[in-house]
Design a protein around this motif. Sequence first.
Motif, PDB file in Angstrom:
ATOM      1  N   LEU A 261       0.859  -1.188   0.000  1.00 55.84           N
ATOM      2  CA  LEU A 261       0.000   0.000   0.000  1.00 55.84           C
ATOM      3  C   LEU A 261       0.894   1.236   0.000  1.00 55.84           C
ATOM      4  N   GLU A 262       0.563   2.181  -0.831  1.00 51.67           N
ATOM      5  CA  GLU A 262       1.358   3.404  -0.973  1.00 51.67           C
ATOM      6  C   GLU A 262       0.805   4.494  -0.031  1.00 51.67           C
ATOM      7  N   PRO A 263       1.225   5.778  -0.128  1.00 52.32           N
ATOM      8  CA  PRO A 263       0.877   6.750   0.927  1.00 52.32           C
ATOM      9  C   PRO A 263      -0.603   6.839   1.308  1.00 52.32           C
ATOM     10  N   GLY A 264      -1.505   6.493   0.377  1.00 48.22           N
ATOM     11  CA  GLY A 264      -2.935   6.678   0.630  1.00 48.22           C
ATOM     12  C   GLY A 264      -3.534   5.825   1.735  1.00 48.22           C
ATOM     13  N   SER A 269      -0.276  12.033   4.462  1.00 52.84           N
ATOM     14  CA  SER A 269       1.102  11.664   4.095  1.00 52.84           C
ATOM     15  C   SER A 269       1.779  12.898   3.511  1.00 52.84           C
ATOM     16  N   TYR A 270       3.103  12.892   3.587  1.00 51.37           N
ATOM     17  CA  TYR A 270       3.867  14.095   3.143  1.00 51.37           C
ATOM     18  C   TYR A 270       3.363  15.347   3.850  1.00 51.37           C
ATOM     19  N   PRO A 271       3.299  15.471   5.137  1.00 52.18           N
ATOM     20  CA  PRO A 271       3.875  14.601   6.164  1.00 52.18           C
ATOM     21  C   PRO A 271       2.898  13.496   6.611  1.00 52.18           C
ATOM     22  N   VAL A 300       3.384  -1.579   4.019  1.00 53.87           N
ATOM     23  CA  VAL A 300       2.918  -0.191   3.898  1.00 53.87           C
ATOM     24  C   VAL A 300       4.067   0.798   3.730  1.00 53.87           C
ATOM     25  N   TRP A 301       3.786   1.827   2.979  1.00 50.54           N
ATOM     26  CA  TRP A 301       4.724   2.908   2.667  1.00 50.54           C
ATOM     27  C   TRP A 301       4.788   3.904   3.833  1.00 50.54           C
ATOM     28  N   ILE A 302       5.980   4.378   4.145  1.00 53.04           N
ATOM     29  CA  ILE A 302       6.132   5.517   5.061  1.00 53.04           C
ATOM     30  C   ILE A 302       7.298   6.392   4.581  1.00 53.04           C
ATOM     31  N   PHE A 358       7.536  -2.714   5.980  1.00 51.80           N
ATOM     32  CA  PHE A 358       7.499  -1.315   5.553  1.00 51.80           C
ATOM     33  C   PHE A 358       8.239  -1.104   4.234  1.00 51.80           C
ATOM     34  N   LYS A 359       7.809  -0.041   3.545  1.00 54.27           N
ATOM     35  CA  LYS A 359       8.621   0.538   2.475  1.00 54.27           C
ATOM     36  C   LYS A 359       9.006   1.912   3.002  1.00 54.27           C
ATOM     37  N   MET A 360      10.292   2.130   3.271  1.00 56.85           N
ATOM     38  CA  MET A 360      10.731   3.370   3.927  1.00 56.85           C
ATOM     39  C   MET A 360      11.349   4.286   2.880  1.00 56.85           C
ATOM     40  N   ASP A 361      10.544   5.266   2.496  1.00 59.95           N
ATOM     41  CA  ASP A 361      10.846   6.097   1.332  1.00 59.95           C
ATOM     42  C   ASP A 361      11.524   7.408   1.750  1.00 59.95           C
ATOM     43  N   GLU A 362      12.131   8.075   0.771  1.00 58.16           N
ATOM     44  CA  GLU A 362      12.579   9.466   0.901  1.00 58.16           C
ATOM     45  C   GLU A 362      13.422   9.765   2.132  1.00 58.16           C
ATOM     46  N   ASN A 363      14.288   8.828   2.475  1.00 56.65           N
ATOM     47  CA  ASN A 363      15.248   9.053   3.549  1.00 56.65           C
ATOM     48  C   ASN A 363      16.650   9.264   2.969  1.00 56.65           C
ATOM     49  N   VAL A 413      13.649   0.048   1.130  1.00 58.66           N
ATOM     50  CA  VAL A 413      14.222   1.252   1.723  1.00 58.66           C
ATOM     51  C   VAL A 413      14.955   1.999   0.617  1.00 58.66           C
ATOM     52  N   ARG A 414      14.965   3.343   0.709  1.00 59.52           N
ATOM     53  CA  ARG A 414      15.648   4.071  -0.362  1.00 59.52           C
ATOM     54  C   ARG A 414      17.021   4.575   0.064  1.00 59.52           C
ATOM     55  N   ALA A 415      17.382   4.353   1.351  1.00 53.29           N
ATOM     56  CA  ALA A 415      18.699   4.785   1.819  1.00 53.29           C
ATOM     57  C   ALA A 415      19.308   3.691   2.678  1.00 53.29           C
ATOM     58  N   LEU A 427      16.890  -2.046  -1.614  1.00 57.84           N
ATOM     59  CA  LEU A 427      16.887  -0.683  -2.165  1.00 57.84           C
ATOM     60  C   LEU A 427      16.134  -0.617  -3.500  1.00 57.84           C
ATOM     61  N   TYR A 428      15.572   0.556  -3.786  1.00 56.23           N
ATOM     62  CA  TYR A 428      14.854   0.827  -5.039  1.00 56.23           C
ATOM     63  C   TYR A 428      14.983   2.324  -5.261  1.00 56.23           C
ATOM     64  N   ASN A 429      14.539   2.819  -6.414  1.00 51.55           N
ATOM     65  CA  ASN A 429      14.482   4.285  -6.571  1.00 51.55           C
ATOM     66  C   ASN A 429      13.527   4.710  -7.666  1.00 51.55           C
ATOM     67  N   ASP A 430      13.523   6.001  -7.964  1.00 58.03           N
ATOM     68  CA  ASP A 430      12.622   6.546  -8.982  1.00 58.03           C
ATOM     69  C   ASP A 430      13.267   6.585 -10.371  1.00 58.03           C
ATOM     70  N   TYR A 431      14.566   6.420 -10.436  1.00 58.08           N
ATOM     71  CA  TYR A 431      15.300   6.383 -11.707  1.00 58.08           C
ATOM     72  C   TYR A 431      14.807   5.136 -12.443  1.00 58.08           C
ATOM     73  N   LEU A 479       6.284  -5.475  -8.935  1.00 60.24           N
ATOM     74  CA  LEU A 479       5.691  -4.482  -9.812  1.00 60.24           C
ATOM     75  C   LEU A 479       5.219  -3.345  -8.910  1.00 60.24           C
ATOM     76  N   ASN A 480       5.764  -2.147  -9.131  1.00 63.13           N
ATOM     77  CA  ASN A 480       5.414  -0.986  -8.312  1.00 63.13           C
ATOM     78  C   ASN A 480       4.464  -0.086  -9.103  1.00 63.13           C
ATOM     79  N   ALA A 481       3.165  -0.376  -8.955  1.00 59.44           N
ATOM     80  CA  ALA A 481       2.161   0.326  -9.765  1.00 59.44           C
ATOM     81  C   ALA A 481       1.597   1.541  -9.039  1.00 59.44           C
ATOM     82  N   TRP A 482       2.350   2.118  -8.130  1.00 58.72           N
ATOM     83  CA  TRP A 482       1.831   3.206  -7.287  1.00 58.72           C
ATOM     84  C   TRP A 482       1.255   4.354  -8.106  1.00 58.72           C
ATOM     85  N   SER A 483       1.854   4.624  -9.296  1.00 58.68           N
ATOM     86  CA  SER A 483       1.370   5.765 -10.058  1.00 58.68           C
ATOM     87  C   SER A 483       0.686   5.341 -11.357  1.00 58.68           C
TER      88      SER A 483
HETATM   89  C1  GAL Z   1       8.310   7.896  -4.351  1.00 61.61           C
HETATM   90  C2  GAL Z   1       8.726   6.433  -4.381  1.00 61.61           C
HETATM   91  C3  GAL Z   1       7.679   5.699  -5.213  1.00 61.61           C
HETATM   92  C4  GAL Z   1       6.332   5.879  -4.555  1.00 61.61           C
HETATM   93  C5  GAL Z   1       6.008   7.359  -4.344  1.00 61.61           C
HETATM   94  C6  GAL Z   1       4.740   7.555  -3.549  1.00 61.61           C
HETATM   95  O1  GAL Z   1       9.224   8.659  -3.687  1.00 61.61           O
HETATM   96  O2  GAL Z   1      10.007   6.258  -4.911  1.00 61.61           O
HETATM   97  O3  GAL Z   1       8.004   4.341  -5.335  1.00 61.61           O
HETATM   98  O4  GAL Z   1       6.311   5.189  -3.343  1.00 61.61           O
HETATM   99  O5  GAL Z   1       7.069   8.007  -3.680  1.00 61.61           O
HETATM  100  O6  GAL Z   1       4.496   8.901  -3.279  1.00 61.61           O
END
Ligand code: GAL
Length: 712
Positions: A261-264, A269-271, A300-302, A358-363, A413-415, A427-431, A479-483
């Motif tokens: 599950l992504e931020p929703g 979220s954010y924050p 779940v995403w955080i 967890f998926k620990m993003d943006e750290n 985790v992204r960091a 690890l994963y990323n947006d690239y 498969l990361n279909a978040w968007s």
């Molecule tokens: C990004 C992340 C994506 C997705 C998105 C959700 O930073 O890399 O995989 O989780 O945030 O807002």
Amino acid sequence: MKRRIFTIGVLLVCVLFSFAQGQVNWEQQAKGIWHVRAGYPEKMNLTSQLSLTPKITAINAMPAADLPLKKEDLKFEFRDGKTFIRFPLERDEKIYGLGLNFKTVEQRGRILRLHMDHYGGQDNGRTHAPVPFFVSSRGYGAFINSARYLDIYVGTSVRKDSKNPPKVYNRSRDKEWTAEPYSDNLEILVPAEGVDIVLFAGATMLDVVRRFNLYEGGGCLPPKWGLGFWQRVPVTYTDKDVMREVGEFSKKKFPLSVIGLEPGWMTGSYPCTYEWDKERFPNPLELTRSLQKQNIQTNVWINPGVSPLSTVYKSIEPYTSSHTEWCGVVPDYTMPEAVKIMSTHLKTNVLDSGVSGFKMDENDGFDNWLWPDIASFPSGHSAEQLRQIYGSLQQRFTTDMYRQQNMRTYGLVRASNAGSVSFPYVLYNDYYDHRDFITALVNSSFIGVLWTPEVRASKTSEEWLRRMQTVCFSPLAMLNAWSDGTKPWSFPDVENDVKAIADLRMQLIPYLYTAFADYTFYGTPPMRAMNLEPGFMAAATVETRKEDGTDNPYALALKKEMKDQFMVGDNLLIAPLFAGETSRKVVLPKGKWYDFYTGKLAGEGEVIIVTPGLSSIPVFVKDGGIIPMYAGNDGVDGSAHPLEIRHYGEKSASYELYDDDGITFNYEKGDYLRIPIKVSVDNKGKKSGAVSIPKGKKLWSFSNMSFRFMTE
Ligand code: GAL
């Protein structure tokens, strides 16, 4: 009396001199591992906050190895409040590691500033795992244990006192003149008055990496379900959308082990509030339970910033940074109070509602997203240091939360950084460059991290399938279909092929799980660079006589970086194809190699060209390679399944299949099995297989076992 004053004076000068010079102390810590303390290292480094337990017994069980360096080869200078380190480089020496790079594997000739960040398209040290560890082809490795941004000059700087100076050429007359003259050293600038360095020896580069991984506690062992297929769903999904999607997976008999599950999922979220949005998810526990009944876990995403709207805000606020991230306060996880408050909040809201990880993003970065370096943290640790280790700290405490319940977790985790090898995070990323994603997979194996070349979207069905084929041979098939809201079957013309590769992933779980057990117990990375494969360099020693290398194309191929093929476990070699390609070169290491699908001989210490068609990804098996496989795609449901033990090639072989309960930490207390499997080939070429199940032991994961000899 005069004499005494003189002696005291000399002593004082000596003390002052050594103070100015700084002290360098060497101490052997285990077989093949030395700790070098230079000057006055800072208290906080990359591992000081992580409570790691080196696996000393496993290290000492490895073959003995000495450093190819003498103490005096390593030079230190202390000036200007900084520490300067110099390692010698030999002419043909190659350097690997130094962060999660996406374009290059060999680092000699590069200048890097190791700085935690989201990867920005250049191998300049700014990356998701800026691990200050390098492996030298001379058979040693060095870990610079500092949580500062480090400048590394890998064979680029030329000293006037060099022992092997470059020849001086005249630019206007000599063709040999180059803007990058030969350098015989690797220099490091640590912006602190001292630093701890750990040196690792090894008979092979793989042994060096294994020592590094074991020193940090050994690799993680994911729960078995973690190795299944993951689907992350769009941000706006509700519980009903999730159940509908799960229904589609089941109708199509497509494997599914984790829903992400992504931020929703949160009220904000954010924050982040880290609290369920009850409109979208009225009964989270009911949801996770009904998913678990279908053997599907929830992740779940955080991200780090805590929202003022969260019920935890008031209690965590005193333990947060001066600066915010997306208007959320940033907990200082070097403080036990912060860890306690956030662990309690996450336990009540997340773990207690049945979430498995967890998926620990943006750290990691980017700079304008995270706290700036001028921020202050209540522990007094600098923003720079926190930036370098924030992901590691989050990995540490979330792993502990699950450990307290005797449950393993597996997440994203992204960091990450040195010291995180035992934490079950990938690890994963947006690239999103497919080729570079595979180079990162190759590089991850040098530096003790895991990487997934996750699939999100594609322009064509060809690209879609090629990406699916590689992610299924990575630490996390996702498969990361978040968007984009994509599904594995989004491209109908390749739907069957995508299902076939996901099914193959599931069938290979016994083999993959054993490879991960080897990561845990022996420090061997489950997916790894060809350069770490012992037979890889060997055939290159045959001299290439012709200019074009045709009499030993293998040697010629080795002159290039090997960044588009890799090993999975001890026996499988994976050679992906990328969109637009119909054929490719594959460098087969010394010894015979067999086609995974047919069992036919593919080549032997040579470069071959393969034209596999779109449906399959080229996979080769080492002579004598044993590959234990499930028949179906339901291998992570916690029950025992029939096992097919495949054997490839002509050689007699042995293999130690790993088994345990797949979910708890009981294996750490010895509750696991290593099942010896043997295939004997007699002098007429007849093959027979034997499995020795230790007496009185029950198997967790396997029912009846049968052999299949793939090579006729
Ligand atoms: C990004 C992340 C994506 C997705 C998105 C959700 O930073 O890399 O995989 O989780 O945030 O807002």
